[in-house]
Design an enzyme around this catalytic site. Structure first.
Site, mmCIF file in Angstrom:
data_model
loop_
_atom_site.group_PDB
_atom_site.id
_atom_site.type_symbol
_atom_site.label_atom_id
_atom_site.label_comp_id
_atom_site.label_asym_id
_atom_site.label_seq_id
_atom_site.Cartn_x
_atom_site.Cartn_y
_atom_site.Cartn_z
ATOM 1 N N ASP A 189 0.844 -1.206 0.000
ATOM 2 C CA ASP A 189 0.000 0.000 0.000
ATOM 3 C C ASP A 189 0.878 1.255 0.000
ATOM 4 O O ASP A 189 0.362 2.377 -0.052
ATOM 5 C CB ASP A 189 -1.024 -0.010 1.144
ATOM 6 C CG ASP A 189 -0.398 -0.012 2.521
ATOM 7 O OD1 ASP A 189 0.843 -0.135 2.632
ATOM 8 O OD2 ASP A 189 -1.151 0.101 3.515
ATOM 9 N N SER A 190 2.200 1.056 -0.019
ATOM 10 C CA SER A 190 3.119 2.179 -0.283
ATOM 11 C C SER A 190 2.801 2.815 -1.632
ATOM 12 O O SER A 190 3.239 3.928 -1.906
ATOM 13 C CB SER A 190 4.577 1.704 -0.255
ATOM 14 O OG SER A 190 4.766 0.587 -1.107
ATOM 15 N N ASP B 178 -0.906 -6.136 0.200
ATOM 16 C CA ASP B 178 -1.278 -5.438 1.435
ATOM 17 C C ASP B 178 -2.778 -5.262 1.529
ATOM 18 O O ASP B 178 -3.433 -4.882 0.553
ATOM 19 C CB ASP B 178 -0.656 -4.034 1.439
ATOM 20 C CG ASP B 178 0.648 -3.977 2.196
ATOM 21 O OD1 ASP B 178 0.905 -4.846 3.045
ATOM 22 O OD2 ASP B 178 1.424 -3.037 1.915
ATOM 23 N N LYS C 63 -0.980 -9.268 3.590
ATOM 24 C CA LYS C 63 -0.229 -8.700 4.713
ATOM 25 C C LYS C 63 -1.118 -7.727 5.475
ATOM 26 O O LYS C 63 -1.814 -6.907 4.863
ATOM 27 C CB LYS C 63 1.030 -8.001 4.190
ATOM 28 C CG LYS C 63 1.836 -7.291 5.287
ATOM 29 C CD LYS C 63 3.267 -7.025 4.872
ATOM 30 C CE LYS C 63 3.468 -5.825 3.974
ATOM 31 N NZ LYS C 63 3.088 -4.537 4.567
ATOM 32 N N GLU D 183 -1.162 -5.201 9.207
ATOM 33 C CA GLU D 183 -0.281 -4.518 10.155
ATOM 34 C C GLU D 183 -0.846 -4.572 11.566
ATOM 35 O O GLU D 183 -2.024 -4.231 11.768
ATOM 36 C CB GLU D 183 -0.117 -3.039 9.749
ATOM 37 C CG GLU D 183 0.511 -2.842 8.389
ATOM 38 C CD GLU D 183 0.720 -1.367 8.038
ATOM 39 O OE1 GLU D 183 0.483 -0.484 8.902
ATOM 40 O OE2 GLU D 183 1.119 -1.106 6.899
ATOM 41 N N GLU E 64 9.545 -3.825 10.217
ATOM 42 C CA GLU E 64 9.973 -2.558 9.597
ATOM 43 C C GLU E 64 10.577 -1.641 10.649
ATOM 44 O O GLU E 64 9.963 -1.393 11.702
ATOM 45 C CB GLU E 64 8.766 -1.880 8.913
ATOM 46 C CG GLU E 64 9.135 -0.541 8.288
ATOM 47 C CD GLU E 64 8.095 0.006 7.330
ATOM 48 O OE1 GLU E 64 7.091 -0.691 7.034
ATOM 49 O OE2 GLU E 64 8.289 1.145 6.868
HETATM 50 O O1 KIV Z 1 3.638 -1.029 1.549
HETATM 51 C C1 KIV Z 1 4.818 -1.386 1.507
HETATM 52 O O2 KIV Z 1 5.535 -1.220 0.512
HETATM 53 C C2 KIV Z 1 5.363 -2.046 2.685
HETATM 54 C C3 KIV Z 1 6.853 -2.141 2.784
HETATM 55 C C4 KIV Z 1 7.438 -0.843 3.147
HETATM 56 C C5 KIV Z 1 7.279 -3.211 3.706
HETATM 57 O O3 KIV Z 1 4.631 -2.456 3.555
#
Ligand code: KIV
Length: 263
Positions: free
Chosen positions: A44-45, A83, A111, A113, A180
């Protein structure tokens, strides 16, 4: 051979490092998978990297599905980790519904968090055939609670709690843990405390795998570069060369070097 959860576990058992790179589209997925990366993270980056937001919070389920579908089309053999965006897994039932959509879009694992409050969700997904990566340490979706993008786990009580969260999450069914921005000795201890593979970013050389945001490792992210990032275009004459240099540096243990780690 395509990467699987089982092959990542075999890497850990054999002491072999593996490489993870973010990708959000079909073309880059083709490039990074052909270069030999084991895992593609549809992070989600993308909210910051592609959309220009100052956090990952605005990213929606629809956007994650769109990008996961694109990554799947370009992929060749890498494990696709997608994510779950902010507030898409606030309850176990909501998590199940949204995780299923990402799996149908092409993800092989999702994934999420957070700490041990996720255990019920992890069990629910895992029991229904959805592999889970739990993201600990600096969890960017909680940036407003954390007060910024800061190293986590420096106090000994926080460090012990993080290890306890990872153990509980593995017991609940988590297949992978991602750490992280944590001190390198804590990341090394946590990695040794569980049998699930641990992926690190800004977590030192002691984790089983490493992840970087593609645009960071290509040196094209505008603004200040975080300490844990290395520009692999320096010394490479092509994008493919830089990606291969990153994968090789991870596998040989040359990346991350001391200058990329936190104490
Ligand atoms: O969203 C993302 O790219 C991430 C990484 C920074 C681990 O969660």
């Amino acid at each position: 051979m395509p990467t699987t959860i089982q092959s990542l576990k075999a890497c850990k058992e054999a002491g072999e490092k593996f490489a993870v790179i973010t990708s959000y589209d079909a073309t880059f997925s083709h490039v990074v998978a052909s270069a030999g990366v084991e895992v593609i993270l549809v992070g989600d980056s993308l909210g910051m990297v592609l959309q220009g937001h100052d956090s990952t919070l605005p990213v929606t389920m629809e956007q994650m599905i769109y990008h996961t579908e694109a990554v799947k089309r370009g992929n060749q053999g890498a494990l696709i980790m997608a994510d779950m965006p902010f507030m898409s897994y606030a309850t176990p039932e909501q998590a199940l519904e949204n995780a299923a959509l990402l799996m149908q879009a092409g993800a092989h694992l999702i994934k999420i968090e957070g700490g041990d409050w996720l255990c019920e969700t992890i069990s629910m997904l895992s029991e229904r055939g959805i592999p889970v990566c739990a993201h600990l340490g600096l969890t960017p979706q909680s940036v407003n609670k954390l007060g910024g993008y800061k190293v986590q786990g420096r106090e000994s009580a926080d460090a012990e709690a993080m290890i306890a969260h990872a153990i509980a999450q593995e017991q609940a069914g988590a297949d992978v843990i991602l750490l992280e921005c944590v001190p390198s000795d804590l990341a090394g201890r946590l990695t040794q405390s569980i049998s699930a593979p641990v992926i690190g970013i800004g977590a030192g050389p002691g984790t089983d795998g490493q992840v970087l945001v593609l645009h960071d490792l290509l040196g094209i992210t505008p603004g200040r570069r975080p300490k844990f990032v290395k520009n692999f275009m320096e010394g490479s004459d092509s994008v493919e060369g830089a990606i291969k240099a990153y994968i090789e540096a991870v596998k040989s243990g040359q990346f991350p070097a001391p200058e990329h780690t936190f104490s």
